[in-house]
Enzyme design. Structure first.
Site, PDB file in Angstrom:
ATOM      1  N   GLY A  41     -45.248 -28.991 -38.847  1.00 37.31           N
ATOM      2  CA  GLY A  41     -45.565 -29.506 -37.512  1.00 37.31           C
ATOM      3  C   GLY A  41     -46.945 -30.106 -37.345  1.00 37.31           C
ATOM      4  O   GLY A  41     -47.134 -31.044 -36.583  1.00 37.31           O
ATOM      5  N   GLU A  96     -52.802 -26.064 -36.012  1.00 36.88           N
ATOM      6  CA  GLU A  96     -51.400 -25.802 -35.689  1.00 36.88           C
ATOM      7  C   GLU A  96     -50.936 -26.832 -34.660  1.00 36.88           C
ATOM      8  O   GLU A  96     -51.742 -27.365 -33.896  1.00 36.88           O
ATOM      9  CB  GLU A  96     -51.303 -24.363 -35.139  1.00 36.88           C
ATOM     10  CG  GLU A  96     -49.970 -23.900 -34.645  1.00 36.88           C
ATOM     11  CD  GLU A  96     -48.859 -23.851 -35.692  1.00 36.88           C
ATOM     12  OE1 GLU A  96     -48.612 -24.893 -36.323  1.00 36.88           O
ATOM     13  OE2 GLU A  96     -48.216 -22.798 -35.827  1.00 36.88           O
ATOM     14  N   ASP A  97     -49.648 -27.120 -34.638  1.00 40.31           N
ATOM     15  CA  ASP A  97     -49.127 -28.042 -33.634  1.00 40.31           C
ATOM     16  C   ASP A  97     -49.010 -27.348 -32.275  1.00 40.31           C
ATOM     17  O   ASP A  97     -49.476 -27.842 -31.263  1.00 40.31           O
ATOM     18  CB  ASP A  97     -47.782 -28.658 -34.072  1.00 40.31           C
ATOM     19  CG  ASP A  97     -46.736 -27.634 -34.506  1.00 40.31           C
ATOM     20  OD1 ASP A  97     -47.035 -26.418 -34.526  1.00 40.31           O
ATOM     21  OD2 ASP A  97     -45.611 -28.051 -34.837  1.00 40.31           O
ATOM     22  N   ASP A 100     -46.699 -20.597 -29.833  1.00 40.26           N
ATOM     23  CA  ASP A 100     -45.631 -20.164 -28.926  1.00 40.26           C
ATOM     24  C   ASP A 100     -45.706 -18.638 -28.779  1.00 40.26           C
ATOM     25  O   ASP A 100     -46.451 -18.129 -27.946  1.00 40.26           O
ATOM     26  CB  ASP A 100     -44.296 -20.659 -29.506  1.00 40.26           C
ATOM     27  CG  ASP A 100     -43.100 -20.385 -28.618  1.00 40.26           C
ATOM     28  OD1 ASP A 100     -43.289 -20.029 -27.445  1.00 40.26           O
ATOM     29  OD2 ASP A 100     -41.960 -20.511 -29.097  1.00 40.26           O
ATOM     30  N   LYS A 128     -48.770 -22.974 -25.735  1.00 40.26           N
ATOM     31  CA  LYS A 128     -47.634 -22.757 -24.810  1.00 40.26           C
ATOM     32  C   LYS A 128     -47.584 -21.279 -24.435  1.00 40.26           C
ATOM     33  O   LYS A 128     -47.379 -20.425 -25.270  1.00 40.26           O
ATOM     34  CB  LYS A 128     -46.328 -23.203 -25.485  1.00 40.26           C
ATOM     35  CG  LYS A 128     -45.122 -23.121 -24.572  1.00 40.26           C
ATOM     36  CD  LYS A 128     -43.934 -23.913 -25.099  1.00 40.26           C
ATOM     37  CE  LYS A 128     -43.206 -23.198 -26.207  1.00 40.26           C
ATOM     38  NZ  LYS A 128     -41.978 -23.930 -26.619  1.00 40.26           N
ATOM     39  N   PHE A 149     -39.372 -26.817 -24.287  1.00 45.03           N
ATOM     40  CA  PHE A 149     -39.317 -27.160 -25.701  1.00 45.03           C
ATOM     41  C   PHE A 149     -39.788 -28.593 -25.875  1.00 45.03           C
ATOM     42  O   PHE A 149     -39.222 -29.519 -25.300  1.00 45.03           O
ATOM     43  CB  PHE A 149     -37.908 -26.973 -26.272  1.00 45.03           C
ATOM     44  CG  PHE A 149     -37.948 -26.927 -27.767  1.00 45.03           C
ATOM     45  CD1 PHE A 149     -38.257 -25.750 -28.434  1.00 45.03           C
ATOM     46  CD2 PHE A 149     -37.734 -28.077 -28.511  1.00 45.03           C
ATOM     47  CE1 PHE A 149     -38.352 -25.715 -29.820  1.00 45.03           C
ATOM     48  CE2 PHE A 149     -37.819 -28.053 -29.899  1.00 45.03           C
ATOM     49  CZ  PHE A 149     -38.130 -26.865 -30.558  1.00 45.03           C
ATOM     50  N   ASP A 156     -40.909 -30.892 -33.800  1.00 41.09           N
ATOM     51  CA  ASP A 156     -39.519 -31.256 -34.104  1.00 41.09           C
ATOM     52  C   ASP A 156     -38.505 -30.427 -33.347  1.00 41.09           C
ATOM     53  O   ASP A 156     -38.817 -29.374 -32.785  1.00 41.09           O
ATOM     54  CB  ASP A 156     -39.251 -31.033 -35.600  1.00 41.09           C
ATOM     55  CG  ASP A 156     -39.113 -29.551 -35.939  1.00 41.09           C
ATOM     56  OD1 ASP A 156     -40.009 -28.773 -35.562  1.00 41.09           O
ATOM     57  OD2 ASP A 156     -38.100 -29.164 -36.546  1.00 41.09           O
ATOM     58  N   ARG A 162     -40.173 -35.893 -35.109  1.00 40.47           N
ATOM     59  CA  ARG A 162     -41.596 -35.694 -35.455  1.00 40.47           C
ATOM     60  C   ARG A 162     -42.383 -36.997 -35.403  1.00 40.47           C
ATOM     61  O   ARG A 162     -43.591 -36.990 -35.201  1.00 40.47           O
ATOM     62  CB  ARG A 162     -41.734 -35.103 -36.864  1.00 40.47           C
ATOM     63  CG  ARG A 162     -41.206 -33.685 -37.016  1.00 40.47           C
ATOM     64  CD  ARG A 162     -41.744 -33.083 -38.303  1.00 40.47           C
ATOM     65  NE  ARG A 162     -41.014 -31.911 -38.760  1.00 40.47           N
ATOM     66  CZ  ARG A 162     -41.277 -30.653 -38.391  1.00 40.47           C
ATOM     67  NH1 ARG A 162     -42.232 -30.403 -37.530  1.00 40.47           N
ATOM     68  NH2 ARG A 162     -40.566 -29.658 -38.882  1.00 40.47           N
TER      69      ARG A 162
HETATM   70  P1  IMP Z   1     -44.894 -18.956 -32.961  1.00 35.43           P
HETATM   71  O1  IMP Z   1     -45.004 -18.134 -34.208  1.00 35.43           O
HETATM   72  O2  IMP Z   1     -43.810 -18.463 -32.039  1.00 35.43           O
HETATM   73  O3  IMP Z   1     -46.199 -19.134 -32.233  1.00 35.43           O
HETATM   74  O4  IMP Z   1     -44.305 -20.329 -33.431  1.00 35.43           O
HETATM   75  C1  IMP Z   1     -45.023 -21.432 -33.595  1.00 35.43           C
HETATM   76  C2  IMP Z   1     -44.159 -22.470 -34.298  1.00 35.43           C
HETATM   77  O5  IMP Z   1     -42.879 -22.606 -33.680  1.00 35.43           O
HETATM   78  C3  IMP Z   1     -44.838 -23.803 -34.155  1.00 35.43           C
HETATM   79  O6  IMP Z   1     -45.659 -24.046 -35.249  1.00 35.43           O
HETATM   80  C4  IMP Z   1     -43.675 -24.750 -34.101  1.00 35.43           C
HETATM   81  O7  IMP Z   1     -43.313 -25.121 -35.408  1.00 35.43           O
HETATM   82  C5  IMP Z   1     -42.540 -23.961 -33.490  1.00 35.43           C
HETATM   83  N1  IMP Z   1     -42.433 -24.241 -32.041  1.00 35.43           N
HETATM   84  C6  IMP Z   1     -42.727 -23.449 -31.002  1.00 35.43           C
HETATM   85  N2  IMP Z   1     -42.516 -24.042 -29.807  1.00 35.43           N
HETATM   86  C7  IMP Z   1     -42.074 -25.277 -30.117  1.00 35.43           C
HETATM   87  C8  IMP Z   1     -41.710 -26.414 -29.308  1.00 35.43           C
HETATM   88  O8  IMP Z   1     -41.755 -26.420 -28.060  1.00 35.43           O
HETATM   89  N3  IMP Z   1     -41.308 -27.520 -29.997  1.00 35.43           N
HETATM   90  C9  IMP Z   1     -41.258 -27.581 -31.350  1.00 35.43           C
HETATM   91  N4  IMP Z   1     -41.624 -26.559 -32.149  1.00 35.43           N
HETATM   92  C10 IMP Z   1     -42.021 -25.415 -31.535  1.00 35.43           C
HETATM   93 MG    MG Z   2     -45.306 -25.219 -36.808  1.00 34.38          MG
END
Ligand code: IMP
Ligand code: MG
Length: 174
Positions: A41, A96-97, A100, A128, A149, A156, A162
Site C-alpha cells: 500500500g 504506511e498508507d 486502521d 482512520k 473503505f 487497494d 492502487r
Molecule cells: P491495520 O493493521 O488494521 O491498521 O491495517 C492496516 C492495513 O490494512 C493498511 O496498511 C491497508 O493495507 C489495509 N487497510 C485498512 N483500511 C483500508 C482502507 O480503507 N482501504 C484499503 N486498505 C485498507
Molecule cells: Mg498496507
C-alpha cells in the site's frame, strides 16, 4: 456494482505530501535516516514522500498483510518480506498508507525494536480512527478520516485501484 466518491484530490494529496516532506526534512537534519515502507500500500505515497525529503536517506521495505482479498480484516498479520539493511543506530521512519486497527504497526514496532535503531517514528498518509484497537502513535499524519473503505494512491480493494492518483471512498451496492 461499486460506486466511488472522491475524498482527497490529487492536488490535495500532492500539497500535503510536500508539507510532510518539509516537516520531516527539518526534523531529521542530524542523523542517518532510513525510510521504511510497508508494501504494497505505501509504495506510491513513499515514492512521492522521499522526493519531498531534502536529506540523504536510505530506503527499504517490509511486506505485511492483515487483509486478504476482502474489505474486512482477516485478523492475521504476516511479514513476508523482512528488512534487508542494517537499522542499528539509525533513525527509522516507517511509512504506511493507512492505519486502521493499528495491529500491523503495533506488530512491526515490536519487530523493529530488535534491530536496535536510534529512533523509530511513523508516517501514515491516512489515520482512520473508527476501528482502532492498538494504541499506536502516528507521528506524521497526512489526513485523518473517521471511517469507510478507501481506495486509490496505493490503497487497494483486492489489489485493484492502487493506480488511481486520487483517494476515493468505495461503496459496494448490490
Ligand atoms: P491495520 O493493521 O488494521 O491498521 O491495517 C492496516 C492495513 O490494512 C493498511 O496498511 C491497508 O493495507 C489495509 N487497510 C485498512 N483500511 C483500508 C482502507 O480503507 N482501504 C484499503 N486498505 C485498507
Ligand atoms: Mg498496507
Amino acid at each position: 456494482m461499486t460506486l466511488k466518491k472522491l475524498i482527497f484530490s490529487e492536488a490535495q494529496i500532492q500539497a500535503r505530501v510536500k508539507e510532510l516532506g518539509s516537516k520531516i526534512t527539518s526534523e531529521y537534519k542530524d542523523g542517518q535516516l532510513v525510510v521504511l515502507g510497508i508494501l504494497n500500500g505505501a509504495f506510491i505515497f513513499m515514492s512521492d514522500l522521499v522526493r519531498a525529503i531534502d536529506l540523504p536517506l536510505e530506503i527499504d521495505f517490509v511486506r505485511a498483510s492483515s487483509y486478504d482479498d476482502a474489505t474486512v480484516s482477516s485478523g492475521e498479520i504476516r511479514f513476508s518480506k523482512d528488512v534487508e539493511i542494517s537499522l542499528a543506530g539509525k533513525d527509522v521512519l516507517v511509512v504506511e498508507d493507512i492505519v486502521d486497527t493499528g495491529r500491523t504497526l503495533s506488530f512491526l514496532m515490536q519487530v523493529l525494536k530488535g534491530h536496535q535503531p536510534k529512533s523509530v517514528k511513523i508516517c501514515s498518509l491516512i489515520d482512520k480512527k473508527e476501528r482502532r484497537e492498538e494504541d499506536v502513535v502516528v507521528d506524521y499524519v497526512g489526513f485523518v478520516v473517521q471511517e469507510g473503505f478507501l481506495i486509490g494512491y496505493g490503497l487497494d480493494c483486492a489489489q485493484h485501484y492502487r493506480n488511481l492518483p486520487a483517494i476515493y471512498h468505495l461503496h459496494k451496492t448490490e
